[in-house]
Design a protein around this motif. Sequence first.
Motif: not given
Length: 94
Positions: A6-11, A3-4, A14
Motif C-alpha cells: 500500500t502507498t502512503k498519502k502525503p500529509a 514489503t507493504n 490526509a
Amino acid sequence: MATNPTTKKPAAAAAAEESTEPVTETAPARPARNPAETSEAVVGPAPVAGADPVRVKLSHHLTIDGTDYRPGAHILVSPDYARRLRRQGYATQV
C-alpha cells in the motif's frame, strides 16, 4: 524481507480529507437507577412453579432490573438464580 504494497498519502492530502468542523456528540442518557427497598418480593427471574424462593446475601454490588442492591443486602431469588449468583461470586449462602 516483506514489503507493504500500500502507498502512503502525503500529509497534506490526509489533512485535507479530515473535516475541520467540530463534532459535538452527546452521550446517551443512563437509565434511572432506584435504590433497593426493603421488601420481600422475589427479584430476578421468576421461580419455577412449585419452587420456593431462596434468601441470599449479596457479597458485591448488583443491579437487577434497574434496582441497586448493596453488598450485604438480603434478597429473595429463585433457586436457579441463587445458584448462578453463588457460582459467579455475587452471593453467599445464608
